[in-house]
Design a protein around this motif. Structure first.
Motif, PDB file in Angstrom:
ATOM      1  N   ARG A  84      47.834  32.505  42.996  1.00 34.45           N
ATOM      2  CA  ARG A  84      46.466  32.764  42.852  1.00 34.45           C
ATOM      3  C   ARG A  84      46.276  34.112  41.809  1.00 34.45           C
ATOM      4  NH1 ARG A  84      45.275  31.873  47.605  1.00 34.45           N
ATOM      5  NH2 ARG A  84      45.780  34.035  48.406  1.00 34.45           N
ATOM      6  N   THR A  85      46.839  35.079  42.460  1.00 36.45           N
ATOM      7  CA  THR A  85      46.864  36.556  41.697  1.00 36.45           C
ATOM      8  C   THR A  85      47.268  36.382  40.229  1.00 36.45           C
ATOM      9  OG1 THR A  85      47.227  37.630  43.840  1.00 36.45           O
ATOM     10  CG2 THR A  85      47.503  38.800  41.724  1.00 36.45           C
ATOM     11  N   PHE A  86      48.278  35.629  39.993  1.00 33.42           N
ATOM     12  CA  PHE A  86      49.032  35.506  38.546  1.00 33.42           C
ATOM     13  C   PHE A  86      47.706  34.664  37.675  1.00 33.42           C
ATOM     14  CE2 PHE A  86      50.607  32.591  35.552  1.00 33.42           C
ATOM     15  CZ  PHE A  86      51.073  33.217  34.543  1.00 33.42           C
ATOM     16  N   LYS A  87      47.375  33.553  38.230  1.00 30.65           N
ATOM     17  CA  LYS A  87      46.403  32.942  37.496  1.00 30.65           C
ATOM     18  C   LYS A  87      45.104  33.535  37.329  1.00 30.65           C
ATOM     19  CE  LYS A  87      47.790  28.016  38.449  1.00 30.65           C
ATOM     20  NZ  LYS A  87      47.036  26.768  39.169  1.00 30.65           N
ATOM     21  N   SER A  88      44.576  34.225  38.174  1.00 26.26           N
ATOM     22  CA  SER A  88      43.268  35.031  38.149  1.00 26.26           C
ATOM     23  C   SER A  88      43.594  36.040  37.152  1.00 26.26           C
ATOM     24  CB  SER A  88      43.175  35.570  39.434  1.00 26.26           C
ATOM     25  OG  SER A  88      41.631  36.459  39.231  1.00 26.26           O
ATOM     26  N   ARG A  89      44.393  36.824  37.205  1.00 25.90           N
ATOM     27  CA  ARG A  89      44.806  37.923  36.372  1.00 25.90           C
ATOM     28  C   ARG A  89      45.021  37.506  34.848  1.00 25.90           C
ATOM     29  NH1 ARG A  89      48.930  42.095  39.762  1.00 25.90           N
ATOM     30  NH2 ARG A  89      47.044  42.890  41.036  1.00 25.90           N
ATOM     31  N   SER A  90      45.884  36.345  34.842  1.00 28.56           N
ATOM     32  CA  SER A  90      46.031  35.922  33.322  1.00 28.56           C
ATOM     33  C   SER A  90      44.813  35.314  32.855  1.00 28.56           C
ATOM     34  CB  SER A  90      47.363  34.860  33.511  1.00 28.56           C
ATOM     35  OG  SER A  90      46.858  33.995  34.273  1.00 28.56           O
TER      36      SER A  90
END
Length: 151
Positions: A84-90
């Motif tokens: 979730r964090t990776f997808k949001s930040r990317s």
């Protein structure tokens, strides 16, 4: 928001710190966003940030034009939190780099927990060879968007 079928991706999913996982996620509609060098580098920076923050240790990854394969040793937090964090930040990084402000990633992700007795290096080689199998390059070293702790 849950999409139809996403619950099946989570069935049986467990997150254990220190365990090895092979994660796969695709772009929305398999759009080849990462054919663009700047977009690919923006996403790679977020992969590295996940590791710097202790969410995981990246063992091998390849960013294909429309998807990501990522072999990790899970750190703090769970798989869902990491992704979730990776997808949001990317996604935010891609918007800053000029990508259309549409949803970047397909909902959900696939994961496979690896057993310690499995040949982890063989799994890493399989990941890194993705561009070869896809016909994007004739040598793995010619593909610019991958990394592996053993190579």
């Amino acid at each position: 928001m849950d999409r139809r079928g996403n619950h099946r991706l989570r069935r049986g999913r467990i997150s254990e710190a220190g365990r090895l996982y092979l994660l796969t996620t695709t772009t929305r509609n398999r759009t080849p966003l990462f054919s663009d060098l700047y977009f690919a580098r923006a996403v790679i920076k977020q992969l590295r940030l996940s590791e710097q923050e202790g969410a995981c240790r990246s063992l091998a990854w390849v960013l294909m034009p429309d998807h990501l394969h990522w072999l990790v040793e899970l750190g703090r937090g769970g798989l869902s939190s990491l992704m979730r964090t990776f997808k949001s930040r990317s996604s935010c990084a891609l918007y800053r780099a000029g990508a259309d402000r549409q949803r970047v990633w397909q909902a959900g992700f696939y994961d496979r927990a690896l057993r310690r007795e499995e040949d982890i290096k063989a799994t890493a080689r399989y990941i890194i060879a993705n561009p070869l199998r896809a016909g994007l390059v004739s040598r793995a070293g010619d593909y610019p968007h991958w990394d592996c702790v053993w190579l």
